[in-house]
Design an enzyme around this catalytic site. Structure first.
Site, PDB file in Angstrom:
ATOM      1  CE  LYS A  66      38.934  33.693  47.548  1.00  0.00           C
ATOM      2  NZ  LYS A  66      39.945  34.477  46.847  1.00  0.00           N
TER       3      LYS A  66
ATOM      4  CG  ASP B 176      40.888  34.941  43.106  1.00  0.00           C
ATOM      5  OD1 ASP B 176      40.140  35.930  42.986  1.00  0.00           O
ATOM      6  OD2 ASP B 176      40.861  34.182  44.089  1.00  0.00           O
TER       7      ASP B 176
END
Ligand code: ATR
Length: 282
Positions: free
Chosen positions: A69, A105
């Site tokens: 990420k 997220d």
């Protein structure tokens, strides 16, 4: 597969455990879209080369999971506000020759909490986030977007909690406090929501050792771990009659903007989707 088949997938290392292919392929089938969504296992040192190759191969984009990420953040040509705040990217879209980095997220967790607890559950109230890694960072942003007045970041290593609080304070409206696990009883006092954003409780990891005695009974408990679906923490919370939210909600909701970006259709999070994922988990 044909030339116009829309391609997307998820990049991670390892990737075999990922539920994202089951999730996106459920929606592809439901909407009758000519598309595929593949798991792509890529080692850290090969990440940027692989992303470039997928873009050249005609992929619309990819989801990005552990451990890539931060690398996905670094290779993005442009980033949305969420990605900037998170310092991490979980969605790459290849558009007009550029790599667009997003992070879904925090909004995914917020949508899951809203669906389970109601939009105003945390407004003006106090939230507690356990952990101080990337997942905890998303959880803090999420609780802030739900209108929390105060967020207490509690971590086994207190210095990491302090570092996270000071990194995020300028980006959020909520007042942030950092504490160690030793201060848990004090941190739990008055809490309306507890979110476990540590990796404790995941399959093959030890459970989270934390007594819930100090938590007010009207507080809700959310675990972002989804394998197992009912973590030891959620089991104990349920036994005390707390409202609980499992990690599958966040997983499903964070995928909505990704699917939209890949295939141009806004999918819905339904009981049927949850049932399909529970089956895939089992
Ligand atoms: P991620 O980016 O997915 O959040 P991470 O950066 O490795 O993953 O962070 C894992 C978090 O889980 C950390 O906050 C870690 O606590 P430390 O900072 O003290 O290492 C926490 N964690 C992992 N196992 C734990 C356990 N058994 N009990 C309490 N906290 C735990």
């Amino acid at each position: 597969m044909r030339e116009k088949t829309k391609l997307a997938g998820v990049i991670g290392w390892p990737i075999s455990h990922s539920l994202s292919p089951a999730l996106h392929n459920f929606w592809l089938k439901q909407h009758g879209i000519d598309g595929v969504y593949l798991p792509v296992a890529i080692k850290p040192e090969e990440f940027s080369r692989a992303v470039a190759a997928l873009g050249e191969a005609g992929f619309a984009g990819v989801n990005v999971t552990v451990p890539h990420k931060e690398a996905a953040f670094a290779i993005s040509d442009l980033r949305d506000e969420r990605a900037e705040a998170a310092g991490a990217v979980n969605l790459l879209l290849f558009r007009n020759g550029r790599i667009e980095g997003r992070n879904t997220d925090a909004d995914g967790l917020a949508a899951s909490l809203k669906q389970s607890l109601g939009a105003d559950f945390l407004r003006g109230a106090l939230g507690v986030v356990l952990g101080a890694g990337g997942a905890a960072r998303a959880a803090v942003l999420s609780l802030d977007s739900l209108g929390a007045r105060e967020i207490r970041i509690v971590n086994r290593t207190p210095q990491k909690a302090a570092a996270l609080a000071s990194a995020l304070q300028a980006k959020v409206r909520a007042k942030l406090f950092a504490q160690g696990l030793g201060d848990w009883n004090q941190a739990a006092n008055g809490a309306r929501l507890l979110v476990n954003a540590t990796s404790a409780g995941m399959k093959n990891s030890p459970p989270l050792e934390l007594s819930l005695d100090a938590l007010p009974l009207d507080a809700a408990v959310c675990d972002i771990v989804y394998n197992p679906l009912e973590t030891d923490l959620l089991k104990r919370a349920r036994a005390r009659a707390h409202r609980t939210v499992d990690g599958l909600g966040m997983l499903m909701h964070q995928a909505v903007p990704a699917f939209e970006g890949f295939y141009g259709v806004t999918p819905r999070v339904t009981a049927e989707l949850r049932a399909a994922l529970e089956k895939a988990l089992a």
